[in-house]
Motif scaffolding. Sequence first.
Motif, PDB file in Angstrom:
ATOM      1  N   PRO A 165      40.824  45.257  33.338  1.00 54.46           N
ATOM      2  CA  PRO A 165      40.736  46.071  34.563  1.00 54.46           C
ATOM      3  C   PRO A 165      39.423  46.866  34.648  1.00 54.46           C
ATOM      4  CG  PRO A 165      42.114  47.188  32.961  1.00 54.46           C
ATOM      5  CD  PRO A 165      41.715  45.870  32.326  1.00 54.46           C
TER       6      PRO A 165
ATOM      7  N   GLU B 106      39.146  50.172  36.615  1.00 56.91           N
ATOM      8  CA  GLU B 106      39.714  51.432  36.130  1.00 56.91           C
ATOM      9  C   GLU B 106      38.666  52.328  35.477  1.00 56.91           C
ATOM     10  OE1 GLU B 106      43.136  50.711  33.711  1.00 56.91           O
ATOM     11  OE2 GLU B 106      44.238  49.669  35.319  1.00 56.91           O
TER      12      GLU B 106
ATOM     13  N   LYS C  32      45.314  43.497  43.594  1.00 57.82           N
ATOM     14  CA  LYS C  32      46.107  43.482  42.361  1.00 57.82           C
ATOM     15  C   LYS C  32      47.092  42.319  42.312  1.00 57.82           C
ATOM     16  CE  LYS C  32      45.501  48.359  41.325  1.00 57.82           C
ATOM     17  NZ  LYS C  32      46.150  49.665  41.031  1.00 57.82           N
TER      18      LYS C  32
END
Length: 377
Positions: free
Chosen positions: A254, A257, A308
Amino acid sequence: MGITYFYVIVGGGLAGLQLAHKLSKEVFFKGKKIAIIDPSEKNENDKTWCFWEKGQGQWDKIVSKTWTSTNFLSAEQDLKLDLSPYKYKRIKSLDFYNFIKKELSTISDIIFIEDEISRIDPVTMQAIGEKDNYSATHFFDSRIPSSYDKDEKYTKIYQQFKGWYIETENCQFDPSSFTMMDYRLRHNNSTSFTYILPETKKKALVEFTFFTPFIAEDHVYDEMLKQYLSEVIEIKDYKIISVESGFIPMTDFPFEEINRKEITKIGTGGGWVKPSTGYSFKSTEKKVDKIVDNIKRGLPPGKDLINKKFRRYDAIFLDVLARHNEKGDSIFSKLYAKNSMENIFKYLDEETSLSEEMKIMFSLFGMEFIASFFRKI
């Protein structure tokens, strides 16, 4: 160091230059000083970008070749697939670099700086370089974060390739059709294949590619390319005009993030490479548009850049490839044999409906996908 920039873009590759180009076209950013910092002058043709697109696009003036059909070959399949309503387009990186630099050269608010950034300090709001430090109100950073190599929770597949741009004595290629994947020659039963971009009847880029959890040594590419040319497509007389190679992470890590109020990760370092394919050119265009729209609306630049739902789909696919790399031939054979290229491209562009996504998923159905589904979801 006396200048404070409004934006500092760390990395003058595909993402950094597309972002700078988009910012330069928007009146909203007029008068805001922008620095593009890269250790390279970007004066060499170091890669080839390909993408699919319907109709005309904003980069058509630097597209050097297009194709309207593709081939998929394996031990069991020999498919010639129509790309309509899409075309597959190629841009040489040097043409892209030169085009962007020429477009931006007349804009006094945008400056190119040759330096290598080691880190960004969010306290002092400075990018720390080898030659100087650079202050800004916001940083767009394309570097892959150090935490990526240390984190073992996520799947990591490496797309590695080496290509020879060759010229043959006789007419050997069909310049109207390219080869997406040819699995008739594989390395040690891995997910490895040959990709061919014919330019003329006598010139083509022939590239051997790995989608593997291991890293191949350089001599392996040369051995596989020689064997493919001589034994699979039976070309004996050719000369190598140029060579290109690349290494692209395919991962569900990710990256987004890591974004902070003052730092937005972009490009490969932002997870903009499509994890299941390694393609990035068109996704970069979309994400740059989203960044600009976010800023103009007063939102964090990196908000909602990653879908996502599709990232979960990619995570399942990558887990299967990592655990069953010998099945790549079979998996991709099912994908191309059971789906139209229009639906495949639409799915890879993350523009499909749920029912269309399920059709793709069921075409790949197998116990290994069920196991990966529960591991990743």
